[in-house]
Design an enzyme around this catalytic site. Structure first.
Site, PDB file in Angstrom:
ATOM      1  CB  CYS A 393      -0.009  -9.477   1.323  1.00  0.00           C
ATOM      2  SG  CYS A 393      -0.357 -11.243   1.258  1.00  0.00           S
ATOM      3  CG  HIS A 612       4.068 -11.618   2.207  1.00  0.00           C
ATOM      4  ND1 HIS A 612       2.970 -10.918   2.636  1.00  0.00           N
ATOM      5  CD2 HIS A 612       5.057 -10.699   2.036  1.00  0.00           C
ATOM      6  CE1 HIS A 612       3.281  -9.637   2.734  1.00  0.00           C
ATOM      7  NE2 HIS A 612       4.541  -9.480   2.360  1.00  0.00           N
TER       8      HIS A 612
END
Length: 696
Positions: A393, A612
């Protein structure tokens, strides 16, 4: 030859998948059947190899045109198959017509019956016309030394010239009737009409393929598929055959053999030369010679002469017909440059694994191997890069923000049109984003592009675990930004849809920075770029955002006194970045994000929240220049892993602005982490999700 056929077939399948937008399928195919140096990666070359230029131009004139060459070939083969079936239909119907002729003693031996123009054409109509894909052309001329044929015979000859299909038995009777009109004896023609099959065939004009009866269909199709062979060279039998005789000006640009000769042309030439003496001595004197008109189209180059380096599947001249298809032009001038290309060796691969994982025995996870920079198919999110699984990510968010920088602030278009992008535009933005990140990592002096060669370039030995990724890489060094953009443009499909696209990109960034420099950037030289559970570390994200793999997000450097006159140097961001960073860790006072990342040149932020990374951006560039906004403004949020289908628009009300009435009595435990990240940039701001479901 077999290898060449395999490469052409693979290129044909890849071209079809590319035209249909099946990028995931292409990625799977490239993973199971990797490309090689012999792979054909340009549509123009593939068309020349298959000799599809004329069919391709004809297809472009149709409405709507077929998109892929495979579909064009299938359509042509189905058309030929339909013509063959009509030929067989005419064969059966004409034989039935012979049996029903009044006054005929024998339907098969009576040579006095002559086909009439009106009867035949009226009965079968357009089904008797020749296909446009005829492989050869014949012209029939009468001998000047003979008398003119009777009117009935003239009609029969006109049928041949119009492309009427005559059964061979009826053709013999047609020849016999012609002899009656010329003063020949009918009995002799009857005897000749009942002669052997070979004698009958010698009287015909063999200017193209012969359609046999239903018993020979399978053998005929097999013979037509075999290069350099023709059913004209096969021995004859007693089955009725249909001979087509026609004049055609439109020759098919079908598959050409390696020597530039068409199968039908070669077979017809051999057949005519082998039967020349027999034809001259035949009983029919009204037909003198056969003229074969060979195709004048340019011969295709040999397949083994094509060694394309680029992985380009689109042509410039196709752009007008490829609605929404990515068009990546090929510039062969780069291939003429003396670029420094070197295959990956075990020493470099070992050093890469050590700085990425910490050990040469570790490998990339499946989440990393399957990840590339593939764009979303959602109509409202075509600018977004899709993340398949957790792990990469941080890399995807950095590249996504850079793509948005090119799309929103470096292109001339209206505000309402900037997020509505075509395949070509978003691929171009990805190309420029990748080139800029690599050029920045190389201190704007040089860069290295890692290309998947499709085969292993070294055999690992000793303390090293092979996985089929680093071992296939070819490294190309460039020292000019224009060359870098051109090289990335030629290989952008490897990053966008090919296997290992994300891995290739981080290898490019590391080698552009160089492995020793990456280690010197880190606070602790033994740090890695991929941490626990396959997540990106802050060093890797910083390498992509600012060009240096530093371990911190504050400005400049910080010295920590270790006692006894010793100190520890902590390295941070030294200059204002194009793309910023907002972190949930700052809300919890774990770190401090400096102004170089908090107030970037463009209103684009990579958001680090709950392990994230995602992206937050604004459409208005002025927002980045003001540390405090006096009025409310909109921010857009994109998360490639969230399976978004619609944009998420947030309205931010800074502390001094009017807050929404529903902002009172909000449970602080239910505040989404994204809002907490926004407040690290705009203190005490209130965020409205505008009817979107808050992400907790």
């Amino acid at each position: 030859m077999r290898k060449d056929v395999e490469e052409v077939a693979a290129a044909l399948v890849r071209e079809y998948l590319s035209r249909k937008g099946l990028k995931k399928t292409i990625a799977c195919m490239d993973e199971e059947l990797p490309r090689t140096n012999l792979s054909i990666n340009n549509r123009s070359d593939l068309r020349r190899i298959l000799c599809l230029e004329s069919l391709y131009k004809k297809n472009k004139s149709e409405e709507p045109p077929l998109k892929s060459m495979l579909e064009i070939m299938v359509k042509e083969q189905m058309k030929k198959g339909g013509d063959a079936k009509r030929c067989h239909f005419v064969d059966n119907r004409t034989l039935s017509a012979e049996e029903n002729v009044p006054g005929s003693a024998s339907s098969t031996n009576d040579a006095s019956y002559v086909w009439k123009d009106g009867d035949l054409v009226g009965q079968y109509g357009d089904s008797l016309s020749l296909s446009e894909s005829s492989g050869a052309v014949s012209q029939i001329t009468t001998s000047p030394g003979k008398e003119s044929p009777s009117p009935k015979n003239s009609k029969s000859i006109s049928l041949c010239e119009r492309g009427v299909f005559l059964p061979s038995s009826s053709q013999d009777r047609f020849f016999a009737s012609s002899k009656v009109g010329l003063g020949s004896e009918k009995k002799n023609s009857d005897v000749d009409g009942q002669g052997s099959r070979t004698s009958k065939m010698r009287r015909g004009i063999m200017a193209g393929p012969i359609t046999t009866s239903s018993q020979e269909n399978s053998r005929r199709r097999s013979a037509r598929r075999t290069p350099g062979s023709s059913c004209l060279d096969k021995p004859e039998d007693d089955s009725d055959r249909v001979i087509w005789m026609s004049q055609s000006s439109n020759l098919d640009a079908g598959l050409t053999e390696a020597d530039g000769t068409r199968p039908f042309e070669r077979a017809s030439s051999l057949s005519v030369s082998s039967h020349r003496q027999n034809m001259d001595s035949s009983d029919f004197d009204g037909l003198q010679r056969v003229k074969l008109h060979k195709n004048k189209s340019a011969c295709s180059p040999r397949v083994d002469g094509l060694h394309m380096v680029g992985l380009v599947l689109d042509d410039i001249d196709d752009e007008e017909d490829l609605r929404g298809l990515s068009t990546v032009p090929v510039n062969n001038s780069l291939l003429q440059h003396n670029l420094n290309k070197r295959p990956m060796d075990q020493q470099t691969a070992t050093a890469l694994k050590e700085i990425i994982f910490g050990s040469p025995m570790m490998c990339f996870s499946e989440e990393w191997k399957r990840q590339s920079f593939t764009f979303s198919d959602a109509p409202a999110l075509r600018y977004g890069i899709v993340q398949k699984k957790g792990g990469p990510c941080g890399v995807l968010a950095a590249v996504q923000a850079s793509v948005l920088q090119k799309l929103l602030f470096e292109r001339t278009s209206g505000d309402s049109e900037r997020l509505r992008v075509s395949d070509a535009v978003r691929t171009k933005c990805l190309t420029e984003a990748v080139a800029e990140i690599l050029w920045r990592a190389g201190d704007r002096k040089k860069a290295t592009v890692a290309i998947n060669s499709g085969r292993s370039l070294f055999v690992p030995v000793g303390h090293y675990r092979s996985e089929g990724v680093l071992e296939t890489i070819t490294c190309v060094d460039v020292e000019n930004l224009d060359d870098l953009k051109l090289l990335v443009e030629q290989n952008v499909e490897q990053f966008e849809s090919g296997p290992f696209g994300c891995i290739l990109f981080i290898v490019c960034a590391i080698l552009s920075r160089t492995i020793p420099m990456v280690r010197r950037d880190m606070d602790v030289p033994t740090s890695t770029l991929i941490g626990a559970h396959g997540y990106c570390t802050q060093e890797l994200v910083n390498l992509l955002l600012c060009g240096r793999a530093v371990s911190n997000v504050f400005d400049d450097e910080m010295k920590l006194d270790s006692g006894n006159g010793n100190f520890t140097l902590l390295k941070g961001i030294k200059e204002r970045c194009n793309i910023g960073l907002l972190s949930l860790f700052e809300h919890y006072n774990i770190c401090k994000v400096g102004s170089c990342l908090k107030t970037p040149r463009f209103p684009l932020w990579v958001v680090c929240s709950e392990s994230h990374f995602s992206v937050l951006f604004s459409l208005y560039e002025d927002l980045a220049s003001s540390p405090w906004s006096p009025r409310e403004f909109d921010l857009y949020y994109y998360d490639g892993l969230a399976n978004q289908q619609e944009p998420i628009r947030l309205t931010v009300y800074p502390g001094s602005a009017m807050k929404p009435s529903d902002s009172e009595d909000v449970d602080t435990d239910l505040i989404p982490p994204l809002e907490l990240c926004i407040r690290t940039r705009w203190a005490d701001a209130t965020v409205s999700w505008n009817e979107s479901e808050p992400i907790l």
